[in-house]
Design a protein around this motif. Sequence first.
Motif, PDB file in Angstrom:
ATOM      1  N   LEU A  50     -16.596  -5.612  18.336  1.00 45.06           N
ATOM      2  CA  LEU A  50     -15.367  -5.415  17.557  1.00 45.06           C
ATOM      3  C   LEU A  50     -15.687  -4.990  16.128  1.00 45.06           C
ATOM      4  O   LEU A  50     -14.981  -4.185  15.530  1.00 45.06           O
ATOM      5  CB  LEU A  50     -14.527  -6.696  17.562  1.00 45.06           C
ATOM      6  N   PHE A  51     -16.813  -5.527  15.581  1.00 48.42           N
ATOM      7  CA  PHE A  51     -17.181  -5.149  14.218  1.00 48.42           C
ATOM      8  C   PHE A  51     -17.786  -3.747  14.145  1.00 48.42           C
ATOM      9  O   PHE A  51     -17.959  -3.206  13.063  1.00 48.42           O
ATOM     10  CB  PHE A  51     -18.124  -6.191  13.599  1.00 48.42           C
ATOM     11  N   GLU A  52     -18.140  -3.179  15.307  1.00 53.60           N
ATOM     12  CA  GLU A  52     -18.649  -1.798  15.320  1.00 53.60           C
ATOM     13  C   GLU A  52     -17.527  -0.781  15.452  1.00 53.60           C
ATOM     14  O   GLU A  52     -17.756   0.423  15.380  1.00 53.60           O
ATOM     15  CB  GLU A  52     -19.626  -1.619  16.486  1.00 53.60           C
ATOM     16  N   LYS A  53     -16.302  -1.274  15.707  1.00 56.94           N
ATOM     17  CA  LYS A  53     -15.181  -0.359  15.932  1.00 56.94           C
ATOM     18  C   LYS A  53     -14.523   0.040  14.612  1.00 56.94           C
ATOM     19  O   LYS A  53     -14.718  -0.593  13.570  1.00 56.94           O
ATOM     20  CB  LYS A  53     -14.140  -1.033  16.828  1.00 56.94           C
ATOM     21  N   GLU A  54     -13.731   1.091  14.731  1.00 54.60           N
ATOM     22  CA  GLU A  54     -12.938   1.553  13.588  1.00 54.60           C
ATOM     23  C   GLU A  54     -11.919   0.479  13.222  1.00 54.60           C
ATOM     24  O   GLU A  54     -11.353  -0.166  14.105  1.00 54.60           O
ATOM     25  CB  GLU A  54     -12.215   2.834  14.017  1.00 54.60           C
ATOM     26  N   ALA A  56      -8.711   0.080  12.509  1.00 52.72           N
ATOM     27  CA  ALA A  56      -7.390   0.719  12.506  1.00 52.72           C
ATOM     28  C   ALA A  56      -6.330  -0.358  12.322  1.00 52.72           C
ATOM     29  O   ALA A  56      -6.178  -1.218  13.178  1.00 52.72           O
ATOM     30  CB  ALA A  56      -7.171   1.445  13.817  1.00 52.72           C
ATOM     31  N   VAL A  57      -5.648  -0.331  11.178  1.00 54.05           N
ATOM     32  CA  VAL A  57      -4.613  -1.333  10.932  1.00 54.05           C
ATOM     33  C   VAL A  57      -3.267  -0.653  10.766  1.00 54.05           C
ATOM     34  O   VAL A  57      -3.176   0.477  10.304  1.00 54.05           O
ATOM     35  CB  VAL A  57      -4.904  -2.206   9.686  1.00 54.05           C
ATOM     36  N   VAL A  58      -2.236  -1.390  11.160  1.00 50.94           N
ATOM     37  CA  VAL A  58      -0.889  -0.864  11.019  1.00 50.94           C
ATOM     38  C   VAL A  58      -0.454  -1.024   9.568  1.00 50.94           C
ATOM     39  O   VAL A  58       0.196  -0.169   8.997  1.00 50.94           O
ATOM     40  CB  VAL A  58       0.065  -1.623  11.953  1.00 50.94           C
ATOM     41  N   ALA A 107       3.226  -6.473  11.279  1.00 56.53           N
ATOM     42  CA  ALA A 107       3.320  -5.172  11.970  1.00 56.53           C
ATOM     43  C   ALA A 107       4.673  -5.096  12.656  1.00 56.53           C
ATOM     44  O   ALA A 107       5.061  -6.018  13.352  1.00 56.53           O
ATOM     45  CB  ALA A 107       2.208  -5.053  12.998  1.00 56.53           C
ATOM     46  N   THR A 197      -1.998 -11.164  19.019  1.00 50.76           N
ATOM     47  CA  THR A 197      -3.114 -10.285  18.647  1.00 50.76           C
ATOM     48  C   THR A 197      -2.862  -8.820  19.016  1.00 50.76           C
ATOM     49  O   THR A 197      -3.743  -7.989  18.812  1.00 50.76           O
ATOM     50  CB  THR A 197      -4.420 -10.744  19.315  1.00 50.76           C
ATOM     51  N   THR A 198      -1.662  -8.498  19.510  1.00 55.33           N
ATOM     52  CA  THR A 198      -1.387  -7.123  19.974  1.00 55.33           C
ATOM     53  C   THR A 198      -1.742  -6.066  18.936  1.00 55.33           C
ATOM     54  O   THR A 198      -2.386  -5.074  19.249  1.00 55.33           O
ATOM     55  CB  THR A 198       0.102  -6.969  20.335  1.00 55.33           C
ATOM     56  N   GLU A 199      -1.305  -6.271  17.697  1.00 55.62           N
ATOM     57  CA  GLU A 199      -1.454  -5.230  16.682  1.00 55.62           C
ATOM     58  C   GLU A 199      -2.742  -5.343  15.875  1.00 55.62           C
ATOM     59  O   GLU A 199      -2.912  -4.663  14.884  1.00 55.62           O
ATOM     60  CB  GLU A 199      -0.244  -5.231  15.742  1.00 55.62           C
ATOM     61  N   PHE A 200      -3.640  -6.223  16.281  1.00 55.09           N
ATOM     62  CA  PHE A 200      -4.932  -6.320  15.585  1.00 55.09           C
ATOM     63  C   PHE A 200      -5.977  -5.608  16.423  1.00 55.09           C
ATOM     64  O   PHE A 200      -5.983  -5.702  17.642  1.00 55.09           O
ATOM     65  CB  PHE A 200      -5.336  -7.783  15.417  1.00 55.09           C
ATOM     66  N   SER A 201      -6.881  -4.894  15.753  1.00 54.80           N
ATOM     67  CA  SER A 201      -7.955  -4.270  16.514  1.00 54.80           C
ATOM     68  C   SER A 201      -9.218  -4.241  15.685  1.00 54.80           C
ATOM     69  O   SER A 201      -9.179  -4.476  14.485  1.00 54.80           O
ATOM     70  CB  SER A 201      -7.551  -2.854  16.933  1.00 54.80           C
ATOM     71  N   LEU A 205      -9.600  -8.115  14.641  1.00 63.52           N
ATOM     72  CA  LEU A 205      -9.539  -8.920  15.864  1.00 63.52           C
ATOM     73  C   LEU A 205     -10.786  -9.792  15.975  1.00 63.52           C
ATOM     74  O   LEU A 205     -10.715 -10.946  16.418  1.00 63.52           O
ATOM     75  CB  LEU A 205      -9.414  -7.994  17.082  1.00 63.52           C
TER      76      LEU A 205
ATOM     77  N   ASN B  45      -3.887  -3.368  26.324  1.00 64.57           N
ATOM     78  CA  ASN B  45      -3.531  -2.971  24.973  1.00 64.57           C
ATOM     79  C   ASN B  45      -4.486  -1.881  24.483  1.00 64.57           C
ATOM     80  O   ASN B  45      -5.675  -2.132  24.322  1.00 64.57           O
ATOM     81  CB  ASN B  45      -3.647  -4.221  24.085  1.00 64.57           C
ATOM     82  N   LYS B  47      -5.062  -0.788  21.691  1.00 66.71           N
ATOM     83  CA  LYS B  47      -5.714  -1.114  20.411  1.00 66.71           C
ATOM     84  C   LYS B  47      -6.947  -1.989  20.603  1.00 66.71           C
ATOM     85  O   LYS B  47      -7.725  -2.167  19.672  1.00 66.71           O
ATOM     86  CB  LYS B  47      -4.721  -1.806  19.490  1.00 66.71           C
ATOM     87  N   GLU B  75     -11.616   4.305  17.257  1.00 67.43           N
ATOM     88  CA  GLU B  75     -12.928   4.917  17.505  1.00 67.43           C
ATOM     89  C   GLU B  75     -14.016   3.848  17.465  1.00 67.43           C
ATOM     90  O   GLU B  75     -13.867   2.871  16.756  1.00 67.43           O
ATOM     91  CB  GLU B  75     -13.224   5.966  16.422  1.00 67.43           C
ATOM     92  N   PRO B  76     -15.148   4.028  18.140  1.00 67.76           N
ATOM     93  CA  PRO B  76     -15.428   5.060  19.124  1.00 67.76           C
ATOM     94  C   PRO B  76     -14.758   4.756  20.468  1.00 67.76           C
ATOM     95  O   PRO B  76     -14.637   3.605  20.829  1.00 67.76           O
ATOM     96  CB  PRO B  76     -16.947   4.978  19.261  1.00 67.76           C
ATOM     97  N   ARG B 137     -20.728   6.374  18.492  1.00 65.64           N
ATOM     98  CA  ARG B 137     -20.858   5.417  17.396  1.00 65.64           C
ATOM     99  C   ARG B 137     -21.844   5.959  16.355  1.00 65.64           C
ATOM    100  O   ARG B 137     -21.612   5.886  15.155  1.00 65.64           O
ATOM    101  CB  ARG B 137     -21.337   4.071  17.955  1.00 65.64           C
TER     102      ARG B 137
END
Lengths: 287, 164
Positions: A50-54, A56-58, A107, A197-201, A205, B45, B47, B75-76, B137
């Motif tokens: 999860l920490f390697e991902k983009e 993206a926040v609303v 969100a 947690t739907t809108e967290f990524s 997250l 989901n 996201k 991403e990725p 990545r």
Amino acid sequence: MINILWAIIFVLVAPIIGGLVCGIDRKVTAHMQGRVGPSVFQPFYDVGKLFEKENAVVNETQIFYVVCYIVFMIFTGALFYAGGDLLLVIFALTLAQIFLVLGAFAAYSPYSYVGAERELLQIMAYEPMVILTAVGMFVATRSFNVADIAATTTPVVLLIPGIFLGFLYTLTIKLRKSPFDISTSHHAHQEIVKGVTTEFSGPTLGLIEITHWYETVFLLGFIYLFFGWNPLLGVVAVVVLYLFEILIDNTNARVRWQLAVKSSWLIAVIAGVINLAALYFLMGGVS
Amino acid sequence: MTYLAKSPWIIHYDASSCNGCDIEILACLTPMYDVERFGIINTGNPKHADIFVVTGSVNEQNREVILNIYNQMPEPKAVVAVGICATSGGVFRECYNVAGGIDKLIPVDVYVMGCAARPESIIDGIVTAWGILEEKRKNMPAVPATTENHHPHKNHNHTAGGAQ
């Protein structure tokens, strides 16, 4: 009174223990369902991913609320393990939880809203019982300080068995386990999408996951408190009761929120209040 | 060191097929194939998802849905087209309402053949996607997306609140 060393140990070690507990939970669950299951280190891989991902926040405020959530959860656990005031611990826990709800409300999303409202209902459901637990421990040991309760020679669980049962009931809610995983769940991955947690990524997250590890370790400590007079029994009780929670999780379907709130309040009134009243009269009132 | 390969979360979408491939994807989650042993979780989901697993072909009804799910994934991300309909349109290729395979709409990284695709080959496809995720990545910009280089409308529907 307050032991800073234990607080520091909690902050550093709790995520490791909490993550392992979650990993063992997933492994045991998989075996119960006749599957092989992931590695016990899977929760660490998940959070690492999860920490390697983009990120993206609303809405930027989401991040602020999640950071508050983790900070207050760490504060809760650190204060608890340092031997602080149980009432303050419970209030800090509620505050932490409220920040998660605010984060979900930040969100503008129907799924996130449903999750946030359900999280509020869960807080409503468990809160009376948790406060009764603190009062019960005070009546049993004459102290609100965790350090005193943990070091007491009084067999706390034998004095407040009703409160203990009520606490176990609400523990299922706190650990997000079936039948009370109504706001979000670890095992069912797509009911009303994903609840709070739907809108967290991504990293946000990941922070929520780490917070859950801290919370798990804090709750395990809370179980131990009932058996503080006998450390060995305490550790055994923590392990057995956590496995029991996994069993409950895997053998129960989710209930509606109405039943979750009603039943936990009923348990709080019947088991908690009667137990407290009996203790009060037997011990000749609170001096 | 990367954790992407150890925890690929998937989201599956049945575009417009006979549903056979979609059932095979769900079969992968059962105790028989148990993809959770690889850390694969079926999320609902976008996201939370890393790999978008699509079955069926693109038509006018699902064009928007596929784009929406794809754009909401952070991403990725990788796309796995499962089954012959998703890869080329299959027997429906020449139907008046079918645009063709998923690659007509979004970039596809892995094609899984079969009608219906076997669970073993679906798992193989997802395992192949791990390597692609890691490669993506590596090629990701070091600086996170800002308001300047980020396309809110294209990627996340900020104006609509992100839920749609």
